[in-house]
Design a protein around this motif. Structure first.
Motif, PDB file in Angstrom:
ATOM      1  N   GLY A  76       0.836  -1.207   0.000  1.00 40.65           N
ATOM      2  CA  GLY A  76       0.000   0.000   0.000  1.00 40.65           C
ATOM      3  C   GLY A  76       0.867   1.251   0.000  1.00 40.65           C
ATOM      4  O   GLY A  76       2.094   1.188   0.153  1.00 40.65           O
ATOM      5  N   HIS A  77       0.222   2.400  -0.169  1.00 45.37           N
ATOM      6  CA  HIS A  77       0.938   3.687  -0.194  1.00 45.37           C
ATOM      7  C   HIS A  77      -0.050   4.754   0.267  1.00 45.37           C
ATOM      8  O   HIS A  77      -1.049   5.005  -0.413  1.00 45.37           O
ATOM      9  CB  HIS A  77       1.445   3.946  -1.625  1.00 45.37           C
ATOM     10  N   LEU A  78       0.227   5.357   1.421  1.00 45.34           N
ATOM     11  CA  LEU A  78      -0.686   6.351   2.008  1.00 45.34           C
ATOM     12  C   LEU A  78       0.071   7.634   2.355  1.00 45.34           C
ATOM     13  O   LEU A  78       1.296   7.657   2.362  1.00 45.34           O
ATOM     14  CB  LEU A  78      -1.331   5.782   3.281  1.00 45.34           C
ATOM     15  N   GLY A  79      -0.703   8.671   2.688  1.00 47.21           N
ATOM     16  CA  GLY A  79      -0.114   9.975   2.996  1.00 47.21           C
ATOM     17  C   GLY A  79      -0.128  10.796   1.720  1.00 47.21           C
ATOM     18  O   GLY A  79      -1.149  10.864   1.015  1.00 47.21           O
ATOM     19  N   PHE A  80       1.008  11.410   1.375  1.00 49.39           N
ATOM     20  CA  PHE A  80       1.077  12.096   0.090  1.00 49.39           C
ATOM     21  C   PHE A  80       1.300  11.035  -0.979  1.00 49.39           C
ATOM     22  O   PHE A  80       2.325  10.348  -0.991  1.00 49.39           O
ATOM     23  CB  PHE A  80       2.212  13.129   0.049  1.00 49.39           C
ATOM     24  N   THR A  81       0.304  10.877  -1.840  1.00 47.41           N
ATOM     25  CA  THR A  81       0.399   9.882  -2.909  1.00 47.41           C
ATOM     26  C   THR A  81       0.531  10.679  -4.216  1.00 47.41           C
ATOM     27  O   THR A  81      -0.406  11.363  -4.639  1.00 47.41           O
ATOM     28  CB  THR A  81      -0.846   8.974  -2.906  1.00 47.41           C
ATOM     29  N   PRO A  82       1.725  10.612  -4.850  1.00 48.38           N
ATOM     30  CA  PRO A  82       2.032  11.531  -5.952  1.00 48.38           C
ATOM     31  C   PRO A  82       1.037  11.509  -7.111  1.00 48.38           C
ATOM     32  O   PRO A  82       0.866  12.524  -7.793  1.00 48.38           O
ATOM     33  CB  PRO A  82       3.420  11.081  -6.416  1.00 48.38           C
ATOM     34  N   GLN A  83       0.365  10.378  -7.347  1.00 49.24           N
ATOM     35  CA  GLN A  83      -0.609  10.344  -8.453  1.00 49.24           C
ATOM     36  C   GLN A  83      -1.806  11.264  -8.174  1.00 49.24           C
ATOM     37  O   GLN A  83      -2.568  11.577  -9.086  1.00 49.24           O
ATOM     38  CB  GLN A  83      -1.084   8.908  -8.694  1.00 49.24           C
TER      39      GLN A  83
END
Ligand code: KIV
Length: 261
Positions: free
Chosen positions: A135-142
Motif C-alpha cells: 500500500g501507499h498512504l499519505g502524500f500519494t504523488p498520483q
C-alpha cells in the motif's frame, strides 16, 4: 539474510527492529547499484516519470513503460524483493483492469505490486488472486492535483483517517505500506499499530524501513526534495568524468595505442 529477500523476511526484520532498506530502480545501472548496496527491496517506481523522463509529475507514466522497466530491473536483481508500481489510471475504479495490469507487472518479473490510496476492496481481491500488494498512504504523488500540490498529509484529524486506512489495508492483506510526507508522530503511531512493515519517505525515523528515489540519494537530479539526503554529489562527479573525456579527445590524448584495436 537469505539470497532472495521475501515478504516474510520483511516481517522478520520488523519484528527484530532491523530497519528495512528500500530504494527505487529503473534500469540496468540503478538495479546494479541497488543490488551492490544489498538493499532489501527495490521499487520500480512510477517516479520514473520524474527522474528518467524528466516530467513534472508521475501522471503520464504508462503501463507499457512500467512493464518495460520492471522487466529490466527484475532480470538484473538477485537479492532484493522487486515491487512494481501500478501507474496512474491503471487500477482505480476498475478491478478487472487492475487485475490485468497487476498480472502484467508480475509476468514482467515483479514479486509484488504497489498502488496508491485506500483501495481496500481492490487490494483484497488482488491478494486473493495471489498478487502481493504494497500500500501507499499519505502524500500519494498520483493525486498531486487532487491535493493541490506537493503537500504534507495527515496533519491534525487527517492523521486519524490515514491511521484507519493503514489498518484497513493491513486487514485487506497488504504486506507493507509506504507512508509518504506525513508528520513523524503519525507515521510512528501507525507503525506501532501495524503488524506489517511501514516504509517511510518524509515520514520520520520511526517507520520500519525507509525508501528513497535513487536519483535523490545519489545526487543525480536537479530537484532536491526536503525529505531526501544527497549521499553523493553524483551529477557533479559524473559531469567531471565526462568533461575529462571531452578534454582528452580535444587534446588528442585519448585514445592512445592502449585503447586501439
Ligand atoms: O514512485 C516512487 O518512487 C514511489 C516512492 C516515492 C515511494 O512511489
Amino acid at each position: 539474510m537469505p539470497n532472495q529477500v521475501t515478504i516474510r523476511d520483511l516481517r522478520k526484520l520488523k519484528a527484530a527492529g532491523t530497519p528495512i532498506v528500500c530504494v527505487t530502480a529503473y534500469d540496468q545501472l540503478t538495479a546494479t547499484l541497488a543490488e551492490r548496496a544489498e538493499v532489501d527491496l527495490v521499487l520500480v517506481g512510477d517516479s520514473l516519470g520524474n527522474v528518467v523522463q524528466g516530467k513534472p509529475t508521475t501522471l503520464p507514466v504508462t503501463m507499457a513503460e512500467m512493464v518495460y522497466h520492471t522487466e529490466i530491473v527484475a532480470r538484473l536483481t538477485q537479492r532484493a524483493l522487486v515491487v512494481a508500481d501500478l501507474p496512474f489510471g491503471s487500477y482505480g475504479g476498475d478491478p478487472h483492469l487492475a487485475f490485468e495490469n497487476a498480472v502484467a507487472l508480475m509476468k514482467a518479473g515483479a514479486h509484488a505490486v504497489k498502488l496508491e490510496g485506500p483501495y481496500v476492496d481492490l487490494i483484497r481481491s488482488l491478494v486473493q488472486a495471489g498478487i502481493p500488494v504494497m500500500g501507499h498512504l499519505g502524500f500519494t504523488p498520483q493525486s498531486v492535483h487532487a491535493f493541490g500540490g506537493f503537500r504534507v498529509q495527515g496533519r491534525g484529524e487527517a492523521g486519524e483517517r490515514i491511521t484507519e486506512d493503514a489498518l484497513a489495508l493491513q486487514e485487506a492483506g497488504a504486506f507493507a505500506i509506504v507512508l509518504e510526507l506525513m508528520p513523524a508522530e503519525v507515521a510512528s503511531s501507525i507503525t506501532e499499530k501495524l503488524d506489517v512493515p511501514t516504509i517511510g519517505i518524509g515520514a520520520g525515523a520511526e517507520c520500519d524501513g525507509q525508501i528513497q528515489v535513487i536519483h535523490d540519494a545519489l545526487g543525480l537530479g536537479d530537484f532536491k526534495p526536503k525529505h531526501a539526503k544527497t549521499f553523493v554529489e553524483g551529477l557533479d562527479l559524473l559531469s567531471e568524468g565526462l568533461r575529462s573525456y571531452s578534454r582528452e579527445v580535444r587534446a588528442k590524448s585519448f585514445p592512445t595505442d592502449e585503447h586501439s584495436a
